[in-house]
Design an enzyme around this catalytic site. Structure first.
Site, PDB file in Angstrom:
ATOM      1  CG  ASN A  64      -1.871   1.213   1.247  1.00 40.22           C
ATOM      2  OD1 ASN A  64      -1.693   1.989   0.380  1.00 40.22           O
ATOM      3  ND2 ASN A  64      -2.562   1.136   2.156  1.00 40.22           N
ATOM      4  CB  SER A 141      -2.995  14.314 -14.896  1.00 39.65           C
ATOM      5  OG  SER A 141      -4.458  14.463 -15.631  1.00 39.65           O
ATOM      6  CE1 TYR A 154      -6.378  11.422 -11.350  1.00 42.46           C
ATOM      7  CE2 TYR A 154      -6.622  13.157 -12.891  1.00 42.46           C
ATOM      8  CZ  TYR A 154      -5.944  11.877 -12.678  1.00 42.46           C
ATOM      9  OH  TYR A 154      -5.250  11.220 -13.304  1.00 42.46           O
ATOM     10  CB  SER A 157      -3.843  14.361  -6.400  1.00 41.40           C
ATOM     11  OG  SER A 157      -4.440  13.847  -7.218  1.00 41.40           O
ATOM     12  CE  LYS A 158      -2.629  11.691 -11.366  1.00 41.68           C
ATOM     13  NZ  LYS A 158      -1.541  10.327 -11.098  1.00 41.68           N
ATOM     14  CB  ILE A 187      -4.901   6.601 -21.479  1.00 40.48           C
ATOM     15  CG1 ILE A 187      -3.645   7.785 -21.307  1.00 40.48           C
ATOM     16  CG2 ILE A 187      -3.931   5.438 -21.795  1.00 40.48           C
ATOM     17  CD1 ILE A 187      -3.380   8.332 -22.670  1.00 40.48           C
TER      18      ILE A 187
END
Length: 258
Positions: A64, A141, A154, A157-158, A187
């Site tokens: 993890n 990303s 998201y 975080s990227k 993708i």
């Protein structure tokens, strides 16, 4: 042979599926000993079997990435057998929603995997890489660079994965550690198929075509295309490349609206 990775140990987080699976397979086909971190070893069974059948060398680990003790333990075990030459921070999870629709639990879940997980892995491998150099590659990303609707947590975080890359690249130049990132647009992975099946069961094909059309080039990217870019960045052919983000986006960032 160009892009020769013989004798190199590569850790690929989330290497059992999607983009990570393509990267694991590609690095192994060029001679790397690939070490896959997944929540359970069984999650990597298919790609492990595939790589073994093709004559590659691969091991899978239950890890993890949000748990620093687990990460350090697995990294130390790999280091006992040899150098750690490549780290690819690919493990990540998604979330859909703006800031109002992002709960504290949602935010913490994204943070723990997409940010803390990247930090944990870099933190663990750097001491070993300092001995002879290495390559670190973060999967960022396009959401780290441009606004994407309903991707609040998201995108956050990227963005962190991107800026961690810049910091590591700067801090470890003297140790011959290169650090770069890749920023994909959409993708076509099993995650996309599952998302469409669960959320648009009656119009999945139509929605797929709509999502594909958001890339100016007219289609989604392929995991193998991302893996080929990762192969270059991890190879000695990219020895002059560090501190750089590489969009692979079908023109999304620069060509949309032009």
């Amino acid at each position: 042979m160009k892009f020769d990775l013989k004798g190199k140990n590569a850790i690929v987080t989330g290497g059992g599926s999607g983009i990570g699976r393509a990267i694991s397979r590609t690095l192994a086909s060029h001679g790397a000993h690939v070490h896959i971190f997944e929540l359970t070893k069984e999650s990597a069974n298919d790609v492990v079997e595939e790589i073994n059948n093709q004559g590659g060398t691969v091991h899978a680990y239950s890890c993890n990435v949000s748990n620093q003790d687990e990460v350090k333990s697995n990294v130390a075990a790999i280091a006992e057998e040899g150098s750690i030459d490549i780290l690819i921070n690919n493990a990540g999870i998604a979330h859909i929603g703006n800031v109002e629709k992002t709960t504290e639990q949602d935010f913490d879940r994204i943070y723990n995997v997409n940010i803390k997980g990247v930090y944990n892995c870099i933190h663990a491998v750097i001491p070993f890489m300092k001995e002879k150099g290495g390559v670190i590659l973060n999967m960022a990303s396009i959401a780290a660079t441009v606004g994407i609707k309903d991707r609040f947590a998201y995108s956050m975080s990227k963005g962190a994965a991107l800026t961690m890359m810049y910091s590591v690249a700067k801090d470890y130049l003297e140790y011959n550690i290169r650090c770069n990132s890749i920023s994909p647009a959409r993708i076509h992975t099993p995650f996309v198929d599952g998302y469409l099946k669960n959320n648009f069961p009656d119009t999945a094909e139509e929605k797929f075509n709509q999502l594909s059309a958001t890339q100016p080039i007219g289609r989604m990217g392929k995991p193998q295309e991302v893996a080929d870019l990762a192969l270059y960045l991890c190879s000695d052919e990219a020895s002059f490349v560090t501190g750089t983000d590489f969009p692979i986006d079908g023109g999304f960032i620069r060509l949309n609206g032009n």
